[in-house]
Design an enzyme around this catalytic site. Structure first.
Site, PDB file in Angstrom:
ATOM      1  N   VAL A 513      23.232  36.731  22.895  1.00 13.48           N
ATOM      2  CA  VAL A 513      23.503  36.393  21.477  1.00 13.48           C
ATOM      3  C   VAL A 513      24.362  37.493  20.849  1.00 13.48           C
ATOM      4  O   VAL A 513      24.262  38.590  21.042  1.00 13.48           O
ATOM      5  CB  VAL A 513      22.077  36.378  20.908  1.00 13.48           C
ATOM      6  N   ASP A 623       6.426  28.829  22.059  1.00 16.25           N
ATOM      7  CA  ASP A 623       7.081  30.215  22.320  1.00 16.25           C
ATOM      8  C   ASP A 623       6.887  31.369  21.226  1.00 16.25           C
ATOM      9  O   ASP A 623       7.835  31.731  20.839  1.00 16.25           O
ATOM     10  CB  ASP A 623       8.413  30.348  22.949  1.00 16.25           C
TER      11      ASP A 623
END
Ligand code: NAG
Ligand code: NAG
Ligand code: NAG
Ligand code: NAG
Ligand code: NAG
Ligand code: NAG
Ligand code: NAG
Ligand code: NAG
Ligand code: NAG
Ligand code: NAG
Ligand code: NAG
Length: 840
Positions: A513, A623
Site C-alpha cells: 500500500v 477480518d
C-alpha cells in the site's frame, strides 16, 4: 571344537563390525542430502577439502532456467570456489531432490567476477526458496566485502527444494556456488527461551534461520573442514567491547567429554576447548561482545559453555546477559553438566535492543556468589525469518514469484467445473433479472466496467456478453454500474511517483500500500496486489464489488481501481492517521485519551453495524482487527479491508514474537470449531479489539507467560474479577470514569462470549459503547453508577444509519442463491490462512 571355534570367530567378527560401524556413526555424520555445486564451472572444484561438482549434468538436480551464461575467470579471486559463476537474465531456479526432510544448510557463494560482459557489482541479487526469502535486492555496490558468503538453515518439508534467482528489470542475477546439505535433527532447536519478558518459545523449526555470527570464543578460526557440519567459527576478539576484559584459556581438545545431548555435531571440540575468562586486571567487570544486527528481526542466540578451567566442581558460577538483560542467572556449569570439561549450551530468542541495531552478549560475575570469574566458549547468532517469511526485507515469496504450484492447478480444474455450473445458473439468473429490471426502471447509462477474471490474461471486452466468462463479468457490472473510477496504470505511476518505496504505507499478503497524490492533489492510498497472488484475484474482486456499493462515514471508501497490464490496484481515500493499532502500541505516537478511544470504537462499531444490517442481506467483514480500523485526519474511525484482503502486518510488526502462530487472536472460537460463520464472529473479533484498545497490547503475544498470551482469555479473567483496571494501559490509570470502564468491560465481555447466540448484536454493542462514552462525559453525580440505568439514557441519540444503496440488491440475490457456496468458500479461505500462517 570346530563348532566352538566357529562361534568364537563369529563373535569376533561381530565385535569388529560393531566397532567399525560405531566408529563410522559416532565419528562423523554423513548427510543424507549433500549437494556441493560449482555453478557455471566446467570441472570439479576443490574448496576447503570438499569437492564441488559442476551444475551442468548433475543427476538429481534439476536446473530450470530461461537464460544463463557461464563465466570463469583467471583474474584474482578470493578463492577457488569463486572462479566461475552462472549468470541469469531471467527468473531461474535450481531444484534439489531431498531424500531426508528436515533442516538443511543452504550456503550461497557470490563474487562479482569481472570480464563477464555484465557489471555484476551493480546487479541486484534476490534469492528465494519455496517458502522463504533469503536475499532481497542485495548488490555489491554498497557492500564493503569483496565476496559474499551466506549460510541458512531451512526446514525442508517436501521432497524437493527450489532455489530461485530473480534478476531485477534490465539486469542480471548470478551465483558462484551452492551447497544444500542435511543437518542432523538434534542440532537446531524447536524450542527456546524468549527474553524480556522471559517466556517459552516454540515452533522455531517452522522458521528459517540465517547464520549471522558464529564464534569460537578464545580460540582460532575453525574452517569448514574441521567441523563435521561444514560450519565456520571465527575468533571473537574483534567483537569484544573492552579487549582487556577477557583472557583466553584453552585445554586439550581430546579432553572434551561429549554427552548424548551435546555431540560433536553441536560444535567441534576445538570450540569447547578454548574460552575467554575474566582477566585479573578487570576483576568485577563483565566480558561483553557487541554485534551489529538488523533491528527488524528476532535472533536465536546459542551460547556454548564448557568448564575447562576449574579444578573442582561448583567453583564457577556466573551470570549471562543478552542485551543487558539477565538471560541466565547464577549459572553453575557443574550442576548443569555434572562434570568438568563437559560441554553445554543454551538457546535464547532475542529481539535487538529497541533502537540501537546492536545485540550484546555478556558474561560476568554473580554478585551473590563468592566467585569472581566467568566463561564463554562459543556463540552462534542466527537471524529468524519474519512474519512475511523473509530474512531480508518485508516482502514475502509471493511478492517475487506468485504461486503456480500443482495445488493451484488442481484448484483451477475444480474451480472451472464448479465455475461452469455457477456460470450457467448465473446467466439464467442474470437474464431474468435483467428483463425484470428493464421493464421496471430506465436503464442507467453508466459505462460498463466488467472485471476481467485474470488481469489481462483473460481480457473481457467491454461490450461482449455472449461468452460465458464475460457473461459473469458483465452481470456483476450491470448490477453495480458504478464501480468507481477506472484509473490507467500511467495515472497510478504518476500518483505514487512510480511506486516510490518512501511512500510505502504497509505490506501484506495482498500486496503493498502506497501513499499517492492524484492530479487534483487529492491524497489517496494505493493498494497494489501481487500480480496473480493466490488470494489476490478473488479478494480484489470482492473488495471492488463490496466497497463500490457501500458508502458510509465509517467505512473506508474506494475511489477507483486499475486492472491494466495484469495489475490489481485499488485506490482508496487516504487515512492520514493510519491504523488504530499504531496508536495503541509499537510506535512512538502519543497515547489516545479514553474519550478518543471510545469514539474510535464507536465509529468502528457503527461501520460494522451498517455492514451487518444496512443491506437486506448482511455482510460479514470476517477480518475485524486493529490494523483494519483506520483513522482519518480527525481521528474518525473507518473500517477497511473487505473481501478478506489483508493489509497484513504493519511495518513495525516484523519481529518474531507475533510470527509464531500468525494473528489468530481475533478468530471466533465457535467459527473455528463449527465452521459456521455469522455476524457474531465479527462481534467476537470486535470484543478482542475492545480489549486491545484498553490494554494496548497485541491480541496474541506468544512471548508472554502462557495465561497472558491471548488477550481475550487474559482480559476475560480480569473482567470476571471486576479488575480490568489492573491490566489496562498505564496511561489511562486514574483518568477513566470507573462507571464508563465498567460498562466498557461488560461490553467486551459480552462480545467475547463463548457462544455466538450469547453475544450482543453490533447494534447493542454500539449502544453500550455510546453509553460508556456518555458515562465518561457526564459527571458521576448525575448518573446512577449501576447498570440498571442502562435502559434509560435519554441523552443518547443513535445516529440514524445512512440509507442503503439499492444497487446492492443484485449482489444479495446472487448471494442468497449461492449462499452455501459462499460460506464454503469463505470457510476454506480462512482455513487456507490457518494452514499457511506465513501469509499473515
Ligand atoms: C568430480 O567429482 C565427482 C564427485 O566427487 C566424481 O564422481 C567425478 O568423477 C569428478 N569428476 C572429475 C572430472 O574429476
Ligand atoms: C586461464 O587459465 C587457463 C588455465 O587454467 C588458461 O588455459 C587460459 O589461457 C587462461 N586465460 C587467460 C585469459 O589468462
Ligand atoms: C560497475 O558498477 C559499479 C557500481 O555501479 C561501479 O562502481 C563500477 O565502476 C562499474 N564497473 C564497470 C567495469 O563498469
Ligand atoms: C533495490 O535497491 C536499490 C538501491 O540499492 C534501490 O534503488 C531499488 O529501488 C531497490 N529495488 C527494489 C525493487 O526494492
Ligand atoms: C519490471 O518490468 C515489468 C514490465 O515492464 C513491470 O511490470 C514491473 O513493475 C517492473 N518491476 C520493477 C521492480 O520495476
Ligand atoms: C521440520 O518441520 C516439520 C513440520 O513443521 C516438523 O515436524 C519437524 O520436526 C521439523 N524438523 C526439524 C528438524 O526441525
Ligand atoms: C590468546 O591470548 C594471547 C595473549 O593475549 C594471544 O597472543 C593469543 O593470540 C590469543 N589466542 C587466541 C586464539 O585468541
Ligand atoms: C584443521 O584441520 C587440519 C587438517 O585436517 C589440521 O591440520 C588443523 O590442525 C585443524 N585445525 C583446527 C583448529 O582444528
Ligand atoms: C582491541 O582490539 C582491536 C581489534 O583487535 C585492536 O585494534 C585494538 O588495538 C585493541 N585495543 C587494545 C587496547 O588492546
Ligand atoms: C578466571 O580464571 C582464569 C583461568 O583459571 C584465570 O586465569 C583468571 O585469573 C581468573 N580471573 C579472575 C578474575 O579470577
Ligand atoms: C554486567 O552487565 C549487567 C547488564 O548490563 C549489569 O547489570 C551488571 O551490573 C554488570 N556487572 C558488572 C560487574 O559490571
Amino acid at each position: 571344537m570346530e563348532m566352538k571355534r566357529g562361534k568364537w570367530m563369529t563373535l569376533v567378527l561381530a565385535l569388529v563390525l560393531f566397532e567399525f560401524m560405531c566408529h563410522r556413526i559416532c565419528a562423523s555424520y554423513i548427510p543424507e542430502d549433500s549437494y556441493l555445486i560449482a555453478c557455471g564451472s566446467s570441472k570439479n572444484v576443490t574448496y576447503q577439502g570438499q569437492t564441488f561438482v559442476p551444475d551442468s549434468g548433475h543427476s538429481s538436480l534439476a536446473f530450470m532456467s530461461g537464460n544463463s551464461v557461464v563465466v570463469s575467470s583467471n583474474s584474482t579471486v578470493p578463492s577457488s570456489i569463486y572462479q566461475s559463476a552462472r549468470i541469469f537474465s531471467g527468473i531461474s531456479s535450481y531444484k534439489f531432490d531431498i531424500k531426508h526432510k528436515g533442516r538443511h544448510w543452504i550456503r550461497l557463494y557470490f563474487f562479482p567476477l569481472p570480464s563477464s560482459g555484465h557489471n555484476l557489482s551493480s546487479a541486484p541479487i534476490t534469492v528465494v526458496t519455496d517458502d522463504f526469502v533469503l536475499l532481497n535486492n542485495f548488490t555489491f555496490k554498497n557492500y564493503k566485502g569483496s565476496y559474499l558468503f551466506k549460510e541458512y538453515a531451512i526446514n525442508v518439508t517436501s521432497d524437493s527444494l527450489t532455489l530461485t534467482f530473480i534478476p531485477a528489470n534490465n539486469s542480471v542475477s548470478f551465483v558462484n556456488a551452492i551447497e544444500v546439505v542435511s543437518i542432523p535433527d538434534i542440532v537446531l532447536p524447536d524450542q527456546a527461551v524468549a527474553l524480556n519478558p522471559s517466556a517459552h518459545f516454540s515452533s522455531v523449526s517452522e522458521l528459517a534461520l540465517e547464520t549471522v555470527y558464529r564464534l569460537n570464543v578464545g580460540g582460532p578460526l575453525i574452517t569448514s573442514q574441521n567441523d563435521t557440519l561444514g560450519r565456520t567459527w571465527e575468533n571473537d576478539v574483534k567483537y569484544l567491547l573492552v579487549n582487556s576484559s577477557a583472557l583466553n584459556v584453552s585445554t586439550d581438545p581430546s579432553s572434551i567429554r561429549y554427552t548424548t545431548t551435546v555431540t560433536v555435531e553441536t560444535a567441534p571440540n576445538w570450540v569447547y576447548a578454548t574460552a575467554e575468562t575474566m582477566g585479573d586486571a578487570n576483576m568485577n567487570s563483565n566480558i561483553t561482545w557487541v554485534f551489529s544486527v538488523d533491528p527488524n528481526f528476532g535472533y536465536l542466540v546459542r551460547v556454548h559453555f564448557c568448564d575447562i578451567m576449574s579444578l573442582s566442581l561448583n567453583s564457577l558460577v556466573f551470570n549471562l546477559y543478552i542485551n543487558d538483560h539477565i538471560a541466565s542467572a547464577s549459572l553453575d556449569l557443574s550442576s548443569e553438566t555434572g562434570g568438568l570439561n563437559v560441554p553445554y549450551y543454551e538457546d535464547f530468542i532475542s529481539k535487538t535492543s529497541a533502537d540501537s541495531g546492536t545485540l550484546t552478549v555478556g558474561v560476568g560475575p554473580d554478585t551473590a556468589a563468592d566467585i569472581t570469574n566467568a566463561t564463554l566458549n562459543g556463540l552462534e547468532i542466527m537471524k529468524i525469518s519474519n512474519e512475511a517469511g523473509s530474512l531480508d526485507g518485508i516482502s514475502s515469496v509471493d511478492f517475487f514469484i506468485p504461486k503456480t504450484t500443482s495445488k493451484n492447478k488442481v484448484g483451477i480444474v475444480i474451480g472451472s467445473v464448479i465455475g461452469a455450473v455457477a456460470v450457467v445458473a448465473l446467466i439464467a439468473f442474470c437474464c431474468c433479472w435483467l428483463a425484470a429490471r428493464k421493464s421496471k426502471t430506465t436503464q442507467q447509462r453508466h459505462p460498463q466496467l466488467p472485471l476481467p477474471l485474470y488481469g489481462n490474461s483473460l481480457t473481457v471486452t467491454k461490450t461482449s456478453t455472449n461468452s460465458q466468462k464475460s457473461g459473469t463479468a458483465s452481470c456483476i457490472s450491470l448490477a453495480s454500474p458504478n464501480l468507481g473510477r477506472l484509473f490507467t496504470f500511467r495515472e497510478i505511476l504518476d500518483a505514487t511517483n512510480k511506486f516510490d518505496e518512501s511512500l510505502l504505507l504497509g505490506v501484506g499478503g495482498f500486496g503493498r500500500v502506497y501513499k499517492g497524490t492524484l492530479e487534483d492533489m487529492t491524497k489517496v492510498a494505493v493498494k497494489r496486489g501481487n500480480p496473480r497472488s493466490e488470494q489476490g484475484l478473488a479478494e480484489f474482486r470482492t473488495e471492488i464489488e463490496m466497497l463500490s456499493k457501500l458508502r458510509h462515514r465509517h467505512l473506508v471508501s474506494l475511489i477507483g481501481y486499475c486492472d491494466e497490464r495484469s495489475e490489481m490496484i485499488l485506490v482508496y481515500e487516504y487515512m492520514a492517521n493510519g491504523p488504530l493499532r499504531s496508536h495503541l502500541y509499537g510506535t512512538d505516537l502519543p497515547p489516545l485519551s479514553w474519550k478518543q478511544r471510545l469514539e474510535i470504537c464507536i465509529g468502528a462499531a457503527r461501520g460494522l453495524h451498517y455492514l451487518h444490517t444496512g443491506a437486506a442481506q448482511s455482510i460479514i467483514h470476517r477480518d475485524v482487527k486493529t490494523t483494519n480500523i483506520l483513522l482519518d485526519d480527525n481521528f474518525v474511525a473507518k473500517v477497511a479491508d473487505f473481501g478478506l484482503s489483508k493489509t497484513g502486518p504493519a511495518l513495525d510488526q516484523t519481529h518474531v514474537s507475533t510470527a509464531v502462530k500468525g494473528s489468530f487472536g481475533y478468530l471466533d472460537p465457535e467459527y473455528f470449531r463449527r465452521q459456521r460463520l455469522t455476524e457474531k464472529s465479527d462481534v467476537y473479533s470486535f470484543g478482542v479489539v475492545l480489549m486491545e484498545v484498553l490494554c494496548t497490547r497485541p491480541a496474541l503475544n506468544p512471548v508472554l507467560p502462557r495465561e497472558q498470551v491471548n488477550i481475550a482469555e487474559w482480559g476475560m479473567t480480569w473482567q470476571k474479577k471486576g479488575m480490568l483496571d489492573q491490566i489496562m494501559d498505564p496511561n489511562l490509570v486514574g483518568k477513566v470514569n470507573p462507571a464508563s470502564l465498567k460498562k466498557y468491560g461488560e461490553t467486551a465481555e459480552n462480545c467475547l462470549a463463548e457462544h455466538g447466540v450469547d453475544r450482543p448484536s453490533m447494534g447493542d454493542v454500539l449502544w453500550n459503547l455510546e453509553y460508556a462514552l456518555q458515562l465518561e462525559e457526564t459527571t458521576l453525580a448525575l448518573m446512577e453508577p449501576e447498570d440498571n440505568s442502562t435502559n434509560h439514557i435519554p441523552a443518547i441519540q443513535l445516529t440514524p444509519l445512512e440509507p442503503f444503496d439499492n444497487s446492492v440488491s443484485m449482489i444479495d440475490g446472487v448471494n442468497s442463491r449461492t449462499d452455501d457456496d459462499n460460506e464454503d468458500a469463505a470457510t476454506s479461505n480462512v482455513f487456507s490462512q490457518l494452514v499457511n500462517p506465513r501469509g499473515r
